[in-house]
Design a protein around this motif. Structure first.
Motif, short mmCIF file in Angstrom:
data_model
loop_
_atom_site.label_atom_id
_atom_site.label_comp_id
_atom_site.label_asym_id
_atom_site.label_seq_id
_atom_site.Cartn_x
_atom_site.Cartn_y
_atom_site.Cartn_z
N SER A 249 -23.29 8.50 -10.53
CA SER A 249 -24.05 7.59 -9.66
C SER A 249 -24.64 6.41 -10.43
CB SER A 249 -25.16 8.36 -8.95
OG SER A 249 -26.07 8.92 -9.88
N ALA A 250 -24.71 6.52 -11.75
CA ALA A 250 -25.24 5.42 -12.57
C ALA A 250 -24.15 4.45 -13.01
CB ALA A 250 -25.97 5.97 -13.79
N ALA A 251 -22.90 4.75 -12.72
CA ALA A 251 -21.78 3.91 -13.14
C ALA A 251 -21.23 3.13 -11.95
CB ALA A 251 -20.68 4.77 -13.76
N PHE A 252 -20.66 1.95 -12.23
CA PHE A 252 -20.13 1.10 -11.18
C PHE A 252 -18.76 0.55 -11.57
CE2 PHE A 252 -24.66 1.02 -10.42
CZ PHE A 252 -24.75 1.06 -9.03
N ILE A 253 -18.01 0.18 -10.56
CA ILE A 253 -16.77 -0.57 -10.76
C ILE A 253 -17.11 -2.03 -10.49
CG2 ILE A 253 -14.35 -0.83 -10.16
CD1 ILE A 253 -14.41 1.97 -8.98
N THR A 254 -17.06 -2.86 -11.49
CA THR A 254 -17.41 -4.27 -11.33
C THR A 254 -16.14 -5.12 -11.33
OG1 THR A 254 -17.71 -4.46 -13.74
CG2 THR A 254 -19.66 -3.99 -12.41
N ARG A 255 -16.25 -6.26 -10.67
CA ARG A 255 -15.14 -7.21 -10.53
C ARG A 255 -13.87 -6.52 -10.00
NH1 ARG A 255 -14.15 -11.04 -15.48
NH2 ARG A 255 -14.29 -9.13 -16.71
N LEU A 256 -14.06 -5.64 -9.05
CA LEU A 256 -12.93 -4.99 -8.39
C LEU A 256 -12.45 -5.87 -7.25
CD1 LEU A 256 -11.14 -2.46 -7.72
CD2 LEU A 256 -13.04 -1.67 -6.28
N VAL A 257 -11.15 -6.12 -7.21
CA VAL A 257 -10.55 -6.89 -6.13
C VAL A 257 -9.46 -6.04 -5.47
CG1 VAL A 257 -9.32 -8.98 -5.47
CG2 VAL A 257 -11.03 -9.07 -7.30
N ILE A 258 -9.62 -5.81 -4.17
CA ILE A 258 -8.62 -5.11 -3.37
C ILE A 258 -8.20 -6.09 -2.29
CG2 ILE A 258 -8.10 -3.07 -1.99
CD1 ILE A 258 -10.45 -1.66 -3.32
N ARG A 259 -7.06 -6.72 -2.47
CA ARG A 259 -6.69 -7.85 -1.60
C ARG A 259 -5.23 -7.75 -1.16
NH1 ARG A 259 -7.93 -12.44 -4.72
NH2 ARG A 259 -9.95 -12.55 -3.64
N GLY A 260 -5.02 -7.97 0.13
CA GLY A 260 -3.67 -8.14 0.65
C GLY A 260 -2.83 -6.89 0.70
N ASN A 261 -3.47 -5.72 0.61
CA ASN A 261 -2.72 -4.47 0.63
C ASN A 261 -2.50 -3.98 2.06
OD1 ASN A 261 -2.86 -3.77 -2.43
ND2 ASN A 261 -4.96 -4.28 -1.87
N SER A 262 -1.45 -3.20 2.23
CA SER A 262 -1.16 -2.54 3.50
C SER A 262 -1.12 -1.04 3.26
CB SER A 262 0.19 -3.01 4.06
OG SER A 262 0.56 -2.26 5.19
N VAL A 263 -1.90 -0.29 4.05
CA VAL A 263 -1.93 1.16 3.94
C VAL A 263 -1.70 1.76 5.31
CG1 VAL A 263 -3.24 3.19 3.22
CG2 VAL A 263 -3.61 1.00 2.06
N SER A 264 -0.72 2.64 5.41
CA SER A 264 -0.38 3.23 6.70
C SER A 264 0.55 4.41 6.47
CB SER A 264 0.31 2.20 7.60
OG SER A 264 1.59 1.87 7.08
N PRO A 265 0.82 5.18 7.51
CA PRO A 265 1.93 6.13 7.42
C PRO A 265 3.25 5.36 7.26
CG PRO A 265 0.52 6.61 9.30
CD PRO A 265 0.13 5.25 8.80
N PRO A 266 4.33 6.06 6.94
CA PRO A 266 5.61 5.36 6.79
C PRO A 266 6.09 4.79 8.11
CG PRO A 266 5.93 7.73 6.72
CD PRO A 266 4.45 7.51 6.69
N PRO A 267 7.04 3.87 8.08
CA PRO A 267 7.56 3.29 9.32
C PRO A 267 8.02 4.36 10.31
CG PRO A 267 8.40 2.09 7.43
CD PRO A 267 7.69 3.29 6.88
N GLY A 268 7.70 4.16 11.57
CA GLY A 268 8.08 5.11 12.61
C GLY A 268 7.07 6.20 12.86
N VAL A 269 6.01 6.28 12.03
CA VAL A 269 4.94 7.27 12.21
C VAL A 269 3.66 6.51 12.54
CG1 VAL A 269 3.63 9.15 11.16
CG2 VAL A 269 6.05 8.83 10.59
N ASP A 270 3.13 6.70 13.74
CA ASP A 270 1.96 5.93 14.17
C ASP A 270 0.67 6.42 13.55
OD1 ASP A 270 3.49 4.25 15.78
OD2 ASP A 270 3.29 5.55 17.54
#
Length: 510
Positions: A249-270
């Motif tokens: 809890s005393a540690a941090f992730i600094t200058r983290l950039v999460i940009r332009g990603n796509s996360v989903s099930p594979p195609p055909g799975v809703d």
């Protein structure tokens, strides 16, 4: 005359060897260094080879790893076997691993990536089933244009194809794994970009992530850019698409950039078969940037726990099972803007939540405070009862459980089955001594509370008390202002308060 004779000797060729001694060797050394430092691998050749372009290695096991060297596999070929990087580069002499396709050693990125099929491992990936393993990560390495596969990793937690070291680049690669994909543990300066990760097809007993950034210490300058994560639904409830967190809890992730990603099930799975898998999960990000990501079919699109001053903008988190975006923990002073969070919620999880954007925390006074929530679109979110089955779900934007001092303005909130905006102080005055200080201004609200009923899961049809564009309950302490909001549609009330509220001013809403 001496000068003239010297000139004539050179012009006639008599002095060429002397001139060459002064000029040619330097060029020759440069050429020689370039050829010595580039190694070619072509698994389709007959002989073992020596790594030159004319006589490439047949196997990656023939490679000798060294800083400043480049290793290229021919496009259109498939290598099956052990492939582990055995050395690190340096800041001035990076190792590069990539592809070539032309007879002169050049590349054509329009051609298929070279395929590397790693062997299964009997117990751990250390036998060559992964490129670089935990505690043997390699620093200053660039991996690009590779198609890396292993569908037979051991059933274990955090069984990844590659663990990246400090200042590594993993770009435009395909990764196919039954377990995890790419891991970054207590490292700095790593980038994963433009990759397609088809991952997490293992059983339900072990946790695995598509991309993991984690550790017990501070981490800095990690960039996850424009990747596609296809989560196959395996793993425990803690197996997510992209997971970034510190375990301290005393540690941090600094200058983290999460940009332009796509996360989903594979195609055909809703909808993801793993009903608890989150798209993007972040714990303890300090001034992190999460923008232009798209998450569908997961439990929650983006879940953030803790950290200050992060930016969450321009994401599309729609058609998820619970929340589009959820902020919790000790989280302060975020900007949450221009996100699209539609069609979240429904019957596919045991909690039955359904909200576009949700801010809440059980951590006490001031835990979630000071956020700016603006210019978002939250529409058609589902009310299926929630844990209380009292019609309090299907919310466009929820500002709940002691959240204080937030600005909510300029949002488009319509056609949600529950309230458009819900502010709920939590009801525990000892725990949350001040649940006010909000400004709710200039939001455009249309046709909310389209289906807010009591006991929906058991077929109830009695309208709940949650029948307003904006609902405030247990909001007390610092002054809260509700102003200049626009209401339309058949929603019963513009603004609802429950009588316990204090210091609320409602002006200019129509």
């Amino acid at each position: 005359m001496t000068k003239r004779r010297d000139f004539l000797r050179i012009a006639s060729g008599a002095g060429v060897s002397a001139c060459a001694a002064a000029v040619v060797p330097k060029f020759a050394r440069a050429q020689s260094g370039r050829s010595v430092n580039v190694h070619y691998i072509d698994p389709s050749v007959a002989g073992p080879g020596d790594g030159t372009l004319a006589n490439p290695f047949r196997s990656w096991t023939s490679v000798t790893w060294a800083p400043g060297h480049t290793y290229l596999q021919k496009r259109g070929t498939t290598y099956s076997g052990v492939f582990q990087v055995a050395a690190s580069g340096t800041a001035l002499k990076r190792i590069t691993i990539g592809a070539y396709s032309k007879s002169n050693g050049g590349d054509d990125t329009s051609k298929p990536k070279p395929i590397i099929i790693l062997p299964p491992a009997p117990t751990t990936p250390a036998s060559g089933a992964s490129i670089a393993v935990y505690k043997q990560e390699r620093d200053f390495v660039t991996y690009r244009h590779l198609d890396i596969r292993n569908s037979a990793l051991p059933e274990a937690s955090d069984a990844a194809i590659i663990w990246l070291g400090n200042y590594c680049v993993f770009e435009n690669c395909n990764v196919s794994s039954n377990c995890a994909g790419v891991y970054i543990f207590e490292k700095n300066g790593a980038t994963v970009s433009g990759c397609v990760l088809d991952v997490i097809r293992n059983g339900p007993s072990f946790g695995n992530q598509g991309i993991l950034v984690a550790g017990n210490t501070n981490m800095d300058d990690i960039r996850l850019l424009n990747n596609v994560v296809r989560h196959r639904g395996g793993g425990t409830v803690a197996s997510h698409g992209i997971r970034c967190e510190t375990y301290n809890s005393a540690a941090f992730i600094t200058r983290l950039v999460i940009r332009g990603n796509s996360v989903s099930p594979p195609p055909g799975v809703d909808v993801n078969p793993n009903r608890r898998a989150i798209g993007i999960y972040l714990v303890q990000g300090q001034a992190a940037t999460l923008d232009k990501n798209t998450v569908t079919g997961m439990l929650t699109g983006i879940f953030i726990n803790g950290g200050d001053r992060s930016y969450v903008g321009n994401n599309n988190c729609s058609k998820n099972m619970n929340f589009g975006i959820h902020i919790s923990g000790l989280a302060k002073s975020y900007i949450i803007e221009r996100n699209t969070c539609n069609y979240n919620g429904g019957t596919l999880t045991t909690t039955y939540y359904g909200r576009g954007i949700e801010l809440s925390s059980a951590d006490g006074q001031g835990a979630v405070s000071g956020h700016t929530i603006r210019y978002n679109t939250c529409r058609f979110n589902f009310n299926y009862g929630g844990p209380l089955d009292n019609g309090s779900e299907g919310i466009g934007i929820g500002v709940d459980d002691g959240t204080s001092k937030c600005s909510v303005y300029g949002n488009i909130i319509s056609n949600n089955e529950g309230n458009g905006i819900q502010v709920y102080g939590g009801g525990d005055r000892a725990k949350w001594t001040d649940t006010g200080g909000h400004t709710i201004d200039s939001n455009k609200m249309d046709s909310n509370c389209s289906f807010s009923v009591l006991g929906r899961r058991s077929g109830g049809k009695t309208p709940s008390q949650f029948q307003a564009h904006i609902a405030l309950a247990y909001v007390y302490g610092s002054p809260t202002i509700v102003s200049k909001n626009t209401f339309s549609g058949s929603t019963q009330m513009g603004v609802y308060t429950d009588g316990t509220d204090e210091n609320i001013t409602i002006v200019g809403s129509v």
